[in-house]
Design an enzyme around this catalytic site. Structure first.
Site, short mmCIF file in Angstrom:
data_model
loop_
_atom_site.label_atom_id
_atom_site.label_comp_id
_atom_site.label_asym_id
_atom_site.label_seq_id
_atom_site.Cartn_x
_atom_site.Cartn_y
_atom_site.Cartn_z
N GLY A 1 0.83 -1.22 0.00
CA GLY A 1 0.00 0.00 0.00
C GLY A 1 0.85 1.26 0.00
N ILE A 2 2.05 1.17 -0.54
CA ILE A 2 2.99 2.31 -0.49
C ILE A 2 2.50 3.49 -1.33
CG2 ILE A 2 4.46 1.54 -2.42
CD1 ILE A 2 6.89 2.45 -0.70
N SER B 1 -8.13 -1.01 12.26
CA SER B 1 -8.95 0.18 12.05
C SER B 1 -9.97 0.35 13.16
CB SER B 1 -9.70 0.03 10.72
OG SER B 1 -10.78 0.93 10.65
N ALA C 1 -1.86 -2.20 2.67
CA ALA C 1 -2.74 -2.34 1.50
C ALA C 1 -4.05 -3.01 1.88
CB ALA C 1 -2.04 -3.17 0.42
N GLY D 1 -23.84 12.39 2.40
CA GLY D 1 -24.72 11.50 3.13
C GLY D 1 -24.90 11.97 4.57
N GLU E 1 -12.83 1.02 12.59
CA GLU E 1 -14.06 0.40 12.08
C GLU E 1 -14.29 -0.96 12.73
OE1 GLU E 1 -16.61 1.19 9.63
OE2 GLU E 1 -15.93 3.16 10.26
N GLN F 1 -8.60 -3.03 0.49
CA GLN F 1 -9.77 -2.33 -0.03
C GLN F 1 -10.26 -1.55 1.19
OE1 GLN F 1 -12.45 -0.46 -0.73
NE2 GLN F 1 -13.71 -2.08 0.17
N ASN G 1 -9.67 7.56 12.19
CA ASN G 1 -9.58 8.25 10.89
C ASN G 1 -8.40 9.21 10.86
OD1 ASN G 1 -12.27 7.26 11.37
ND2 ASN G 1 -12.87 8.29 9.48
N TYR H 1 -15.87 -4.51 5.43
CA TYR H 1 -14.53 -3.92 5.65
C TYR H 1 -14.12 -4.10 7.12
CZ TYR H 1 -10.95 -0.48 6.58
OH TYR H 1 -9.79 0.12 7.00
N GLN I 1 -2.05 7.22 0.78
CA GLN I 1 -1.75 8.32 1.71
C GLN I 1 -0.76 7.87 2.79
OE1 GLN I 1 -4.68 11.08 4.13
NE2 GLN I 1 -4.53 9.13 5.22
N LEU J 1 -1.63 -8.92 -3.87
CA LEU J 1 -1.98 -9.41 -2.53
C LEU J 1 -2.82 -10.67 -2.59
CD1 LEU J 1 -3.27 -6.47 -0.33
CD2 LEU J 1 -1.23 -7.86 0.05
O1 G4F Z 1 -14.54 9.31 5.19
P1 G4F Z 1 -15.30 8.06 5.34
O2 G4F Z 1 -15.63 7.33 4.09
O3 G4F Z 1 -14.45 7.19 6.36
P2 G4F Z 1 -14.83 5.95 7.30
O4 G4F Z 1 -15.96 5.18 6.79
O5 G4F Z 1 -14.95 6.48 8.70
O6 G4F Z 1 -13.53 5.04 7.17
C1 G4F Z 1 -12.22 5.58 7.12
O7 G4F Z 1 -11.63 5.54 8.40
C2 G4F Z 1 -11.43 4.24 8.94
C3 G4F Z 1 -10.77 4.40 10.31
O8 G4F Z 1 -11.77 4.56 11.25
C4 G4F Z 1 -10.57 3.41 8.02
F1 G4F Z 1 -10.39 2.17 8.52
C5 G4F Z 1 -11.22 3.33 6.67
O9 G4F Z 1 -10.39 2.61 5.77
C6 G4F Z 1 -11.40 4.74 6.14
O10 G4F Z 1 -10.13 5.32 5.97
O11 G4F Z 1 -16.69 8.35 6.11
C7 G4F Z 1 -16.72 9.03 7.33
C8 G4F Z 1 -18.17 9.34 7.71
C9 G4F Z 1 -19.10 8.13 7.63
O12 G4F Z 1 -19.92 8.12 8.78
C10 G4F Z 1 -19.96 8.40 6.41
O13 G4F Z 1 -21.28 7.86 6.47
O14 G4F Z 1 -18.68 10.28 6.77
C11 G4F Z 1 -20.00 9.91 6.42
N1 G4F Z 1 -20.33 10.50 5.12
C12 G4F Z 1 -21.32 11.41 4.90
N2 G4F Z 1 -21.39 11.72 3.61
C13 G4F Z 1 -19.72 10.25 3.94
C14 G4F Z 1 -20.39 11.02 2.99
N3 G4F Z 1 -18.68 9.46 3.63
C15 G4F Z 1 -18.26 9.44 2.33
N4 G4F Z 1 -17.19 8.67 2.01
N5 G4F Z 1 -18.90 10.17 1.36
C16 G4F Z 1 -19.98 10.99 1.63
O15 G4F Z 1 -20.53 11.63 0.75
#
Ligand code: G4F
Length: 326
Positions: free
Chosen positions: A10-11, A129, A85, A215, A131, A87, A182, A153, A14, A63
Site C-alpha cells: 500500500g505504499i 482500524s 494495503a 450522506g 471500524e 480495499q 480516521n 470492511y 496516503q 496481494l
Molecule cells: O470518510 P469516510 O468514508 O471514512 P470511514 O468510513 O470512517 O472510514 C475511514 O476511516 C477508517 C478508520 O476509522 C478506516 F479504517 C477506513 O479505511 C477509512 O479510511 O466516512 C466518514 C463518515 C461516515 O460516517 C460516512 O457515512 O462520513 C459519512 N459521510 C457522509 N457523507 C460520507 C459522505 N462518507 C463518504 N465517504 N462520502 C460521503 O458523501
C-alpha cells in the site's frame, strides 16, 4: 551496521507515502509492493511518491496471490514489514463484500505466512482500524473495547487483527496491530468524506461546481493527521515486545462540523451548497468513533499534535492551491 530494510504494502496510498518518507529519513532501505498497472501509469498512480520515487524499490505483485507475496518477501528479506494495503473504502465494501473480504483477509494471511516461512524475525505491522469497533458499547474506545464491526470492511479488519495476534502467539513473531482512527491529509483519496468536502469547497470557490452532495452529516469521527499516525506505526515496531495500540486524537467531531469549518474557511456558508443525498447513507452506519490513545502515549511516547481545525484548513488550502485559487 547495515541499514534496515522495510517492505510496505500500500505504499502508493496516503499512509504508505508518508511512511516511506519517514523511513527514508531514518536511513532505511525502502521497498514497496504495487500493482503492475501502477508501474504502467506512474504519473497518476505513483503521484504521492513523486518526490521520493528514485529512492524506493518497487515490486509489482498481487496481494491475492500467495506465490507473488512469497516471491517479494524472498527477494527483499525485510527487517520490518508494514501491511497497509487493503480495499479501504467502507462504502464500497457494501457493494462488493466478496472482494473486500477476499483481498483484505487473504492478503494479510498470505503475507504473514510468507514472512513466517522466509523471514520469521521480520517485525510486522498490520493496519487495523477503528471500524473494528463499529457499534461500540463504550465511548471512547481503547484496546480493551469489544469489536462490533458494521461492514465487511470492518469484519475483514477484525480477521486481520486476529490473524496478526495469532501469528504473534502461535509462532512468536513480532507482529503488532495499530487500531488507527480516521486520519486525513491533503493526500487523502477523493472518495473519503474529508477530501470530498475539501475538494468540493475548492471547486465551488473556483466556479467549477455549485453543489456538494453528502450522506450522513451527523456521524462523529476522531480525525487526526496521517503524517503523524505513520510515526506511531514505526514506534510500535521499535518496541522490545509486540503489542496492539489505539492511535487517535481523543476528540471527535461531526461530519457537519467538518463541512461548516471547511466552507467558512473560504468565506462560504455551507447551507447554500450542501445537498443531502439519501443514496450516500450506508446500510449500517458507525455513529460514533472516538479513541482513547493513552496506551500509545504511555508506552510509545506518541501523541497527536495537529488539531482538527488546522487539519481542515490545511486540506482546504491544499485543494484551493491546486486549482490556483490561492
Ligand atoms: O470518510 P469516510 O468514508 O471514512 P470511514 O468510513 O470512517 O472510514 C475511514 O476511516 C477508517 C478508520 O476509522 C478506516 F479504517 C477506513 O479505511 C477509512 O479510511 O466516512 C466518514 C463518515 C461516515 O460516517 C460516512 O457515512 O462520513 C459519512 N459521510 C457522509 N457523507 C460520507 C459522505 N462518507 C463518504 N465517504 N462520502 C460521503 O458523501
Amino acid at each position: 551496521m547495515a541499514s534496515k530494510c522495510a517492505l510496505i504494502t500500500g505504499i502508493t496510498g496516503q499512509d504508505g507515502s508518508y511512511l516511506a518518507e519517514w523511513l527514508l529519513g531514518k536511513g532505511y532501505r525502502v521497498h514497496g509492493i504495487v500493482r503492475r498497472v501502477a508501474l504502467e501509469d506512474p504519473d497518476h498512480r505513483l503521484s504521492r511518491l513523486k518526490e521520493i520515487r528514485g529512492r524506493l524499490v518497487l515490486h509489482a505483485a498481487s496481494l491475492e496471490s500467495y506465490a507473488s507475496m512469497h516471491r517479494v518477501v524472498h527477494d527483499v528479506q525485510p527487517d520490518e514489514c508494514y501491511h497497509l494495503a487493503a480495499q479501504s473504502f467502507v462504502s464500497y465494501s457494501f457493494d462488493d463484500e466478496f472482494s473486500t473480504l477476499n483481498t483484505n483477509i487473504n492478503g494479510t494471511h498470505f503475507l504473514l505466512s510468507a514472512l513466517k516461512t522466509l523471514t520469521p524475525d521480520c517485525r510486522f505491522y498490520f493496519a487495523g482500524s477503528s471500524e473494528m469497533f463499529g457499534m461500540a458499547e463504550t465511548v471512547p474506545q481503547n484496546e480493551g473495547t469489544r469489536f462490533h464491526p458494521r461492514s465487511s470492511y470492518g469484519i475483514s479488519k477484525v480477521a486481520g487483527f486476529d490473524l496478526t495476534r495469532n501469528y504473534r502467539e502461535a509462532y512468536g513473531m513480532h507482529a503488532c496491530s495499530g487500531i488507527l482512527f480516521n486520519h486525513e491529509s491533503p493526500r487523502r483519496g477523493f472518495e473519503f468524506v474529508t477530501r470530498k468536502i475539501t475538494a468540493g469547497v475548492a471547486r465551488i470557490l473556483a466556479g467549477k461546481s455549485t453543489e456538494l452532495r453528502l450522506g450522513n452529516l451527523e456521524a462523529l469521527r476522531d480525525w487526526g493527521h496521517a503524517r503523524e499516525y505513520v510515526q506511531a506505526m514505526w514506534l510500535m515496531l521499535q518496541q522490545a515486545q509486540p503489542d496492539d495500540y489505539v492511535v487517535a486524537t481523543g476528540q471527535c467531531h461531526s461530519v457537519r462540523e467538518f463541512v461548516e469549518l471547511a466552507f467558512s474557511h473560504v468565506g462560504l456558508d455551507y447551507t447554500k451548497f450542501v445537498t443531502p443525498d439519501p443514496e450516500l447513507y450506508r446500510p449500517a452506519e458507525v455513529n460514533v468513533l472516538q479513541g482513547d490513545a493513552s496506551k500509545a502515549r504511555r508506552v510509545l511516547g506518541w501523541t497527536h499534535q495537529v488539531e482538527f481545525a488546522d487539519l481542515v484548513r490545511e486540506m482546504v488550502d491544499a485543494d484551493c492551491r491546486a486549482l490556483g485559487m490561492i
